[in-house]
Scaffold this motif. Structure first.
Motif, PDB file in Angstrom:
ATOM      1  N   LEU A   1       0.821  -1.212   0.000  1.00  0.00           N
ATOM      2  CA  LEU A   1       0.000   0.000   0.000  1.00  0.00           C
ATOM      3  C   LEU A   1       0.852   1.258   0.000  1.00  0.00           C
ATOM      4  N   ALA A   2       1.899   1.268   0.820  1.00  0.00           N
ATOM      5  CA  ALA A   2       2.719   2.465   0.971  1.00  0.00           C
ATOM      6  C   ALA A   2       3.502   2.775  -0.302  1.00  0.00           C
TER       7      ALA A   2
ATOM      8  N   ILE B   1       4.133   5.846  -5.560  1.00  0.00           N
ATOM      9  CA  ILE B   1       4.187   5.880  -7.019  1.00  0.00           C
ATOM     10  C   ILE B   1       2.936   6.555  -7.587  1.00  0.00           C
ATOM     11  N   TYR B   2       1.796   6.366  -6.964  1.00  0.00           N
ATOM     12  CA  TYR B   2       0.567   7.048  -7.357  1.00  0.00           C
ATOM     13  C   TYR B   2       0.763   8.562  -7.327  1.00  0.00           C
ATOM     14  N   GLU B   3       1.378   9.047  -6.266  1.00  0.00           N
ATOM     15  CA  GLU B   3       1.586  10.495  -6.137  1.00  0.00           C
ATOM     16  C   GLU B   3       2.666  10.995  -7.092  1.00  0.00           C
ATOM     17  N   LYS B   4       3.754  10.245  -7.246  1.00  0.00           N
ATOM     18  CA  LYS B   4       4.829  10.661  -8.152  1.00  0.00           C
ATOM     19  C   LYS B   4       4.358  10.753  -9.599  1.00  0.00           C
ATOM     20  N   THR B   5       3.484   9.817  -9.987  1.00  0.00           N
ATOM     21  CA  THR B   5       3.028   9.761 -11.384  1.00  0.00           C
ATOM     22  C   THR B   5       1.709  10.489 -11.591  1.00  0.00           C
ATOM     23  N   GLU B   6       1.266  11.218 -10.577  1.00  0.00           N
ATOM     24  CA  GLU B   6       0.018  11.980 -10.642  1.00  0.00           C
ATOM     25  C   GLU B   6      -1.163  11.097 -11.059  1.00  0.00           C
ATOM     26  N   GLY B   7      -1.206   9.905 -10.469  1.00  0.00           N
ATOM     27  CA  GLY B   7      -2.344   9.016 -10.675  1.00  0.00           C
ATOM     28  C   GLY B   7      -2.243   8.076 -11.848  1.00  0.00           C
ATOM     29  N   ALA B   8      -1.133   8.100 -12.596  1.00  0.00           N
ATOM     30  CA  ALA B   8      -1.000   7.178 -13.729  1.00  0.00           C
ATOM     31  C   ALA B   8      -0.904   5.738 -13.257  1.00  0.00           C
ATOM     32  N   PHE B   9      -0.341   5.530 -12.064  1.00  0.00           N
ATOM     33  CA  PHE B   9      -0.374   4.207 -11.429  1.00  0.00           C
ATOM     34  C   PHE B   9      -1.421   4.252 -10.341  1.00  0.00           C
TER      35      PHE B   9
ATOM     36  N   SER C   1     -16.471   5.537 -12.187  1.00  0.00           N
ATOM     37  CA  SER C   1     -15.447   6.486 -11.758  1.00  0.00           C
ATOM     38  C   SER C   1     -15.648   6.981 -10.331  1.00  0.00           C
ATOM     39  N   GLN C   2     -16.883   6.921  -9.830  1.00  0.00           N
ATOM     40  CA  GLN C   2     -17.143   7.446  -8.492  1.00  0.00           C
ATOM     41  C   GLN C   2     -16.505   6.591  -7.396  1.00  0.00           C
ATOM     42  N   PHE C   3     -16.161   5.318  -7.681  1.00  0.00           N
ATOM     43  CA  PHE C   3     -15.462   4.527  -6.668  1.00  0.00           C
ATOM     44  C   PHE C   3     -14.137   3.970  -7.199  1.00  0.00           C
ATOM     45  N   VAL C   4     -13.512   4.739  -8.091  1.00  0.00           N
ATOM     46  CA  VAL C   4     -12.141   4.473  -8.524  1.00  0.00           C
ATOM     47  C   VAL C   4     -11.288   5.672  -8.123  1.00  0.00           C
ATOM     48  N   GLY C   5     -10.123   5.405  -7.571  1.00  0.00           N
ATOM     49  CA  GLY C   5      -9.213   6.477  -7.163  1.00  0.00           C
ATOM     50  C   GLY C   5      -8.486   6.102  -5.892  1.00  0.00           C
ATOM     51  N   TYR C   6      -7.171   5.995  -5.981  1.00  0.00           N
ATOM     52  CA  TYR C   6      -6.382   5.558  -4.821  1.00  0.00           C
ATOM     53  C   TYR C   6      -6.371   6.605  -3.718  1.00  0.00           C
ATOM     54  N   ASP C   7      -6.780   7.828  -4.036  1.00  0.00           N
ATOM     55  CA  ASP C   7      -6.887   8.846  -3.003  1.00  0.00           C
ATOM     56  C   ASP C   7      -8.027   8.556  -2.038  1.00  0.00           C
ATOM     57  N   LYS C   8      -8.875   7.586  -2.366  1.00  0.00           N
ATOM     58  CA  LYS C   8      -9.965   7.175  -1.478  1.00  0.00           C
ATOM     59  C   LYS C   8      -9.495   6.157  -0.441  1.00  0.00           C
ATOM     60  N   VAL C   9      -8.226   5.753  -0.518  1.00  0.00           N
ATOM     61  CA  VAL C   9      -7.652   4.775   0.410  1.00  0.00           C
ATOM     62  C   VAL C   9      -6.712   5.494   1.377  1.00  0.00           C
ATOM     63  N   SER C  10      -6.881   5.242   2.679  1.00  0.00           N
ATOM     64  CA  SER C  10      -6.042   5.852   3.708  1.00  0.00           C
ATOM     65  C   SER C  10      -5.285   4.776   4.462  1.00  0.00           C
ATOM     66  N   ILE C  11      -3.989   4.996   4.689  1.00  0.00           N
ATOM     67  CA  ILE C  11      -3.193   3.983   5.374  1.00  0.00           C
ATOM     68  C   ILE C  11      -2.426   4.596   6.539  1.00  0.00           C
ATOM     69  N   THR C  12      -2.260   3.790   7.577  1.00  0.00           N
ATOM     70  CA  THR C  12      -1.331   4.066   8.664  1.00  0.00           C
ATOM     71  C   THR C  12      -0.448   2.832   8.790  1.00  0.00           C
TER      72      THR C  12
END
Length: 343
Positions: free
Chosen positions: A101-102, A107-115, A145-156
């Motif tokens: 997840l981490a 990589i999600y943030e570095k690629t601006e969501g491409a991954f 699209s309303q439930f796609v997006g890794y920004d909807k996932v939160s991790i600790t």
């Protein structure tokens, strides 16, 4: 031919290609410990290393990969990732889920969501998941699209949660690379200084091939390869590196004369359409390389080259088509001297 068998043949093809390069270039007078097996279903793994004690770690590697799958394999209903996908949150037990997840978040943030590991609904809709799909219309893609997006996932460090219970994630685009790292780091814990680890075409090496006293050699498939006939576009010499390649070689659908590749753009929900044919990424870890290779296939040639200009910690070898149908390559400065074009 079903998608599952296309994926099996693709994996076997990549493994065979790399094994042939290694086999051809090794010196028969020296000896390496070599074993192979299967993981993540039909995917073949391949491990070679030098050990003065001649220890064979196949049993330990198999056990390690069983636990790895129990954490991250979505085809196992009781795995940690499957249990998270069915609910709203999950508290980590095994050591692999948090790391997956981490790294994905990074990589999600570095690629601006491409991954984006959350694009499973799009993948299924286009028929590249475990269920049969169809050619969806724009309204259906919009509804997903309303439930796609890794920004909807939160991790600790303790747990993972999601803002919408319908969100589901899959690490199919990075799990092989992560698995390579897990095996490689196990070998390093046993003081193995020269090794080659491959899972489904993704590779990490350390040291050299002591059998030939040369760097480890890996083949990069020609984009014109098919399921039954693979050929190399180039041979790469690796040392203390990881390498992962992504491309739309075999995994595609043809419907009404239109070819739909399996790489889906997370932002649009549609298969990519550009001239980048494959992306081979060199990094310190295979986990990062695997995720980035997928992201680069989404981003396309020009955006990927710009990304590499801004992130010198990564190297890449890109194959792309020209307007006249010919194939050209781009290599970053860090690895261009280690690549030998075969034709």
């Amino acid at each position: 031919m079903t998608l599952r068998w296309k994926n099996i043949l693709y994996t076997l093809g990549l493994f065979s290609a790399m094994f042939l390069v290694w086999h051809y270039r090794q010196d028969k007078t020296a000896e390496l410990i070599w074993f192979q097996g299967k993981t993540m279903g039909p995917i073949t793994y391949n491990v070679k290393y030098a050990d003065p004690q001649k220890r064979n770690f196949k049993k330990e590697v198999d056990s390690l990969l069983v636990v790895f799958n129990q954490s991250l394999n979505t085809y196992i209903s009781s795995s940690e990732i499957s249990r998270f996908n069915k609910g709203d949150q999950f508290t980590f037990v095994l050591p692999f889920f948090y790391e997956a997840l981490a790294v994905s978040k990074e990589i999600y943030e570095k690629t601006e969501g491409a991954f984006d590991p959350s694009i499973g609904p799009y993948i299924n809709a286009w028929g590249f998941g475990p269920e049969d799909g169809f050619i969806p219309d724009s309204l259906y893609i919009d509804s997903l699209s309303q439930f796609v997006g890794y920004d909807k996932v939160s991790i600790t460090t303790d747990n993972v949660s999601k803002s919408d219970s319908r969100v589901s994630i899959s690490f199919s685009a990075s799990a092989k690379g992560y698995g390579v790292d897990v095996v490689a780091e196990y070998l390093e814990s046993k003081n193995i200084e020269n090794y080659f680890v491959e899972i489904g075409g993704e590779v990490r090496v350390k040291g050299k091939n002591v059998a030939s006293n040369k760097p480890w050699s890996v083949g990069i498939l020609h984009p014109d390869s098919d399921e039954l006939q693979q050929k190399f576009y180039a041979i790469v010499q690796l040392k203390d590196q990881a390498l992962a390649t992504s491309g739309n070689y075999f995994n595609y659908h043809i419907v009404d004369g239109v070819k739909y590749g399996h790489t889906i753009d997370p932002k649009s929900g549609y298969p990519i359409e550009h001239k980048l044919l494959s992306a081979s990424v060199f990094a310190n870890t295979c986990h990062e390389a695997d995720a980035l290779a997928t992201a680069f296939m989404v981003m396309g040639k020009e955006t990927t080259i710009q990304f590499l200009e801004n992130h010198k910690e990564y190297d890449a070898y890109l194959l792309f088509s020209n307007d006249d149908g010919s194939i050209s390559a781009f290599a970053t400065a860090g690895i261009e001297n280690s690549i030998e074009k075969t034709q």
